[in-house]
Design a protein around this motif. Structure first.
Motif, mmCIF file in Angstrom:
data_model
loop_
_atom_site.group_PDB
_atom_site.id
_atom_site.type_symbol
_atom_site.label_atom_id
_atom_site.label_comp_id
_atom_site.label_asym_id
_atom_site.label_seq_id
_atom_site.Cartn_x
_atom_site.Cartn_y
_atom_site.Cartn_z
ATOM 1 N N GLN A 142 56.508 51.750 86.024
ATOM 2 C CA GLN A 142 58.178 50.513 84.872
ATOM 3 C C GLN A 142 58.856 51.781 84.947
ATOM 4 O OE1 GLN A 142 57.025 48.508 81.614
ATOM 5 N NE2 GLN A 142 58.033 47.095 82.330
ATOM 6 N N ASP A 143 57.874 53.075 84.798
ATOM 7 C CA ASP A 143 59.036 54.205 84.160
ATOM 8 C C ASP A 143 59.667 54.511 85.716
ATOM 9 O OD1 ASP A 143 58.990 54.701 81.840
ATOM 10 O OD2 ASP A 143 56.629 56.307 82.043
ATOM 11 N N ALA A 144 59.303 54.379 86.937
ATOM 12 C CA ALA A 144 59.906 54.433 87.669
ATOM 13 C C ALA A 144 60.738 53.510 87.958
ATOM 14 C CB ALA A 144 58.613 55.109 89.493
ATOM 15 N N GLY A 145 61.121 52.737 87.453
ATOM 16 C CA GLY A 145 62.074 51.946 87.934
ATOM 17 C C GLY A 145 61.585 50.309 89.056
ATOM 18 N N VAL A 146 60.204 49.679 89.392
ATOM 19 C CA VAL A 146 60.272 49.298 90.425
ATOM 20 C C VAL A 146 61.087 47.935 88.786
ATOM 21 C CG1 VAL A 146 58.252 49.903 91.298
ATOM 22 C CG2 VAL A 146 58.495 48.653 89.100
ATOM 23 N N THR A 147 60.876 47.335 88.364
ATOM 24 C CA THR A 147 61.806 46.018 87.438
ATOM 25 C C THR A 147 63.612 46.455 87.789
ATOM 26 O OG1 THR A 147 61.389 46.925 85.664
ATOM 27 C CG2 THR A 147 59.350 44.989 86.352
ATOM 28 N N LEU A 148 63.786 47.285 88.408
ATOM 29 C CA LEU A 148 65.065 47.285 87.978
ATOM 30 C C LEU A 148 65.737 46.332 88.791
ATOM 31 C CD1 LEU A 148 66.175 51.500 87.025
ATOM 32 C CD2 LEU A 148 65.777 48.913 85.092
ATOM 33 N N ASP A 149 66.836 45.691 88.927
ATOM 34 C CA ASP A 149 67.693 45.101 89.447
ATOM 35 C C ASP A 149 68.083 46.016 91.033
ATOM 36 O OD1 ASP A 149 67.277 43.054 88.570
ATOM 37 O OD2 ASP A 149 69.311 43.318 87.916
ATOM 38 N N ASN A 150 68.659 46.980 90.715
ATOM 39 C CA ASN A 150 68.968 48.194 91.873
ATOM 40 C C ASN A 150 67.987 48.938 93.231
ATOM 41 O OD1 ASN A 150 68.402 49.689 89.872
ATOM 42 N ND2 ASN A 150 70.251 51.255 90.494
ATOM 43 N N CYS A 151 66.101 48.903 92.302
ATOM 44 C CA CYS A 151 65.161 49.582 93.146
ATOM 45 C C CYS A 151 65.390 48.323 94.387
ATOM 46 C CB CYS A 151 64.522 48.755 91.827
ATOM 47 S SG CYS A 151 62.615 49.853 92.991
ATOM 48 N N ARG A 152 65.565 48.757 95.523
ATOM 49 C CA ARG A 152 65.511 48.075 96.659
ATOM 50 C C ARG A 152 64.079 47.976 97.073
ATOM 51 N NH1 ARG A 152 69.329 46.315 95.688
ATOM 52 N NH2 ARG A 152 71.196 46.872 95.993
ATOM 53 N N ALA A 153 62.955 49.001 96.903
ATOM 54 C CA ALA A 153 62.146 49.165 97.572
ATOM 55 C C ALA A 153 60.739 49.894 96.621
ATOM 56 C CB ALA A 153 62.084 48.970 98.800
ATOM 57 N N LEU A 154 59.365 49.491 97.419
ATOM 58 C CA LEU A 154 58.545 50.725 96.918
ATOM 59 C C LEU A 154 57.375 50.801 97.639
ATOM 60 C CD1 LEU A 154 56.810 51.532 94.038
ATOM 61 C CD2 LEU A 154 55.070 50.330 95.712
ATOM 62 N N VAL A 155 57.526 52.209 97.498
ATOM 63 C CA VAL A 155 56.527 52.627 98.735
ATOM 64 C C VAL A 155 55.595 53.426 98.943
ATOM 65 C CG1 VAL A 155 56.632 54.207 101.123
ATOM 66 C CG2 VAL A 155 58.521 52.963 100.962
ATOM 67 N N ALA A 156 54.423 52.777 98.542
ATOM 68 C CA ALA A 156 53.128 53.285 98.827
ATOM 69 C C ALA A 156 52.462 54.454 99.476
ATOM 70 C CB ALA A 156 52.093 52.209 98.172
ATOM 71 N N LEU A 157 52.150 55.739 99.303
ATOM 72 C CA LEU A 157 52.200 56.332 100.341
ATOM 73 C C LEU A 157 50.878 57.770 100.410
ATOM 74 C CD1 LEU A 157 55.829 58.097 101.920
ATOM 75 C CD2 LEU A 157 53.655 56.366 103.213
ATOM 76 N N THR A 158 49.789 56.922 99.162
ATOM 77 C CA THR A 158 49.139 57.935 98.676
ATOM 78 C C THR A 158 48.427 58.016 99.989
ATOM 79 O OG1 THR A 158 47.125 56.894 97.844
ATOM 80 C CG2 THR A 158 49.510 57.796 96.454
ATOM 81 N N ARG A 159 47.463 59.503 99.777
ATOM 82 C CA ARG A 159 46.442 59.446 101.119
ATOM 83 C C ARG A 159 44.980 58.480 101.102
ATOM 84 N NH1 ARG A 159 46.909 63.764 104.357
ATOM 85 N NH2 ARG A 159 48.505 64.964 103.410
#
Lengths: 127, 567
Positions: B188-205
């Motif tokens: 949420q801090d990273a802004g996934v709920t914000l309107d201008n968040c276009r995408a989330l990329v999960a890239l951990t190993r």
């Protein structure tokens, strides 16, 4: 050659040349400035405004506004001359003359902008 | 509410550290000031009043030492002043020490960093992407996004990686937080709920963590676009059932790309040129003779590659240090891939060798050994770590492929030019015979110019198009590509894909009529893009391009033309 463009360019450049003709001379000397020159400059300026109406492009809007500025300044200059002491029957006083020429010089700048835009637009289209 | 609990946590830490020092300071001040006011002055002079005592204590306790107000002291006052100095200075040292320990408290530092991160992300006004995991792939993706002027909020659990992020010179601002990305609060801090968040990329190993991130993000924002790295079929299946999660399997992407590079080199190089990875060089895109391939390393990537080669009907042999379960019929040499193992695997009749282990020094060793045995063999080498770039650039390999780079590019394209991926799929599966013509067209139109890709949306910004359509004049793709100063010439732009609603047209022909709302993927020069935009925005220019004649711009002009036609 395109007659339509010739007429268009003729009036825009004539507005500038008449304006220059009126403004040159000592700024406070009524003997150097003719009321007839001012009158024709205003008339031609009004004609150019009519010619420019209708263009919906960005450059057309700026083109028209330059013309409107020239009109406004020349109309005020004429009014100052007409309603000043003695009206148009007598030459205006030195102070009045300075005001009239200052206003007409402003109109001159607007006319220069107009001509520059005409030239740029013509060069830009390169057709 | 989360914000309150965080505030509570900070408050409790502050209180825990500062309560005792404040009490000690208060007691010392009270005692010192009261005592000073009670001490008798020099014969007959009055006692100090409370304000003067406070003033005196203030400059003694803080060791400022500033003697302006009191006159000469009596012996009693001198005695008390000494006590004041010792107690006051000690109390202050204690308070300052506690404060320094407080500001170094890890919990407080984390809380402050999290708040700052959330605030900065909240203030992003343009569209952004959330990247969880800042390893090789994550940092390459961030670099690519920055080159496309896209900003990102980045979470990684490694402090060193986040420190490294802050030292990079990105063209746009990138925000980093060191935290566990699978905790919903951090997402949420990273802004996934914000309107201008276009995408989330999960890239951990770790696939497990990626899955957790994807599920949490989906729960927080049901409409969010999620791209998740997953390497096992089990995770892929689970993620697909979550709904709307785009799965990227780096091994699958890598093996597909590798097959494309080897077996459809023209398409591969054209695509690489489109994304600006290499200068286009037709000599490099020569198809290889079909023949046997040797695969060194049979891990997850080797398996994916083997399957991909199998689909193409290419015979393969595997060299792997350990005995592994393979398809029956696949020749396997167990052992280190040295000269003898390569010979045993049949390098003499092979056309190519893939050094594809997950260890960079092994891959380099295989490469050198294979080159020595058979100099003309086609060598593909896998580079696992970005930092080994220098060593790999020195070797004589036909193709060097980095899984992290390939994955990062794939995700970058999914984010910035998704239509290009549609085109690639089309050209690979159906439009194979179109590739040579496309390559020739690109070469003829764009030559060696620096090109880029962009998506042109025919919305209200393309105002000229709306005006002309309203007049009933069909505007075609060929029309908007005309040069405004020479109508018969074309701008340096090429339409690759046209999206209209759900219908995608690959390589749309010139006579395609355009409609409002169309999305077109173009490639071309920056100058071409500017000219194309100008064509779409100036109705007089577009009118000229479509009809080949100037439209009357002013009322005077239309009146004149009516009155004197042909003048």
């Amino acid at each position: 050659m395109n007659l339509e463009k010739v007429i268009f360019g003729f009036f825009i450049i004539l507005a500038l040349t008449l304006n220059v003709g009126f403004v040159v001379g000592e700024i406070s000397n009524p003997g150097h400035h003719s009321v007839w020159m001012l009158f024709t400059a205003l008339l031609v300026s009004l004609v150019t405004t009519l010619l420019k109406i209708g263009d919906r492009s960005q450059i057309g809007a700026v083109f028209l506004s330059a013309s409107l500025v020239a009109n406004l300044q020349l109309i005020i200059a004429t009014t100052v001359w007409a309603v000043g002491e003695g009206g148009m029957d007598q030459p205006p006083s030195q102070e009045q003359m300075v005001t009239i020429i200052s206003l007409a010089s402003g109109a001159l700048v607007a006319n220069i902008v107009s001509v520059l835009m005409l030239v740029t637009d013509t060069l830009m289209s390169r057709r | 509410m989360p914000a309150t609990s965080e505030l509570d946590r900070v408050t409790s830490v502050v209180l825990q550290y500062m309560r005792a020092p404040f009490l000690v300071l208060l007691a010392t001040y009270a005692l010192g000031i009261t005592g000073m006011s009670l001490m008798p002055g020099l014969d007959g002079a009055p006692r100090m009043n409370l304000f003067h005592s406070f003033y005196f204590f203030t400059f003694t306790a803080t060791t400022t030492g500033f003697g302006e107000v009191p006159g000469e002291f009596s012996e009693a006052q001198r005695l008390w002043a000494s006590i004041c100095i010792y107690t006051g200075v000690v109390a202050w040292l204690y308070a300052i020490g506690s404060f320094i320990r407080l500001v170094q408290h890890p919990e407080l530092l984390t809380a402050v960093a999290e708040r700052g991160f959330a605030r900065r992300v909240n203030s992003i006004s343009e569209p952004f992407v959330v990247i969880c995991g800042f390893g090789d792939t994550g940092s390459l993706l961030a670099r690519g996004l920055s080159d496309n002027d896209r900003t990102a909020a980045i979470i990684d659990s490694d402090t060193e990686r986040i420190k490294a992020l802050k030292l990079r010179d990105y063209r746009v601002k990138m925000f980093g937080l060191c935290a566990d990305a699978s905790v919903p609060k951090h997402l949420q801090d990273a802004g996934v709920t914000l309107d201008n968040c276009r995408a989330l990329v999960a890239l951990t190993r770790n696939d497990e963590i990626n899955l957790k991130i994807a599920v949490m993000a989906r729960a927080l924002n049901p409409g969010l676009r999620i791209i998740c790295r997953a390497t096992s079929a089990e995770h892929r299946g689970y993620l697909e059932s979550v709904g709307g999660v785009e799965v990227v399997d780096p091994y699958d992407v890598f093996s597909r790309q590798l097959c494309s590079a080897i077996f459809s080199p023209q398409l591969f190089h054209w695509m690489q040129h489109q994304i600006g990875a290499v200068d286009f060089n037709p000599e490099r895109s020569v198809a290889l003779p079909a023949g046997k391939w040797i695969l060194c390393g049979y891990g997850r990537m080797g398996r994916a590659l083997c399957e991909a080669l199998g689909r193409l009907g290419i015979p393969t042999a595997v060299v792997n240090p350990e005995r592994v379960a393979t398809d029956p019929g696949l020749p396997v040499v167990v052992g280190r891939a040295d000269a003898s193992a390569l010979r045993q695997a049949g390098i003499d009749e092979a056309v190519g060798v893939v050094a594809g282990t997950d260890c960079d020094e092994d891959n380099l060793g295989i490469l050198l050994a294979a080159r020595k045995i058979k100099p003309e063999v086609f060598l593909v080498v896998r580079q696992n770590h970005h930092e080994n770039e220098l060593a790999f650039s020195g070797v004589d390999a036909n193709l060097i492929m980095q899984p992290s780079l390939v994955t990062a590019r794939q995700i970058l394209q999914m984010l910035t030019v998704p239509m290009l991926l549609d085109l690639r799929r089309y050209l690979r599966d159906e439009g194979r015979e179109l590739v040579p013509r496309l390559v020739d067209t690109t070469k003829a139109l764009l030559g060696d110019a620096r090109i880029h890709l962009w998506t042109e949306k025919l919305d209200e910004r393309a105002s000229a198009l709306a005006v002309l359509s309203a007049q009933g004049a069909p505007v075609t793709l060929g029309d908007i590509r005309r040069a405004p100063n020479a109508r018969d010439q074309r701008l340096q732009v090429l339409a690759l894909v046209l999206n209209r609603g759900q219908v995608k047209t690959m390589l749309p022909p010139e006579e395609t009529e355009l409609q409002a709302g169309d999305e077109i993927l173009f490639c071309g020069t920056e100058r071409g893009q500017r000219q194309l935009d100008a064509n779409l925005q100036n109705e007089y220019t577009l009118h000229y391009l479509v009809h080949g004649e100037e439209r009357a711009r002013t009322l005077y002009s239309s009146w004149f033309r009516r009155l004197y036609p042909g003048c």
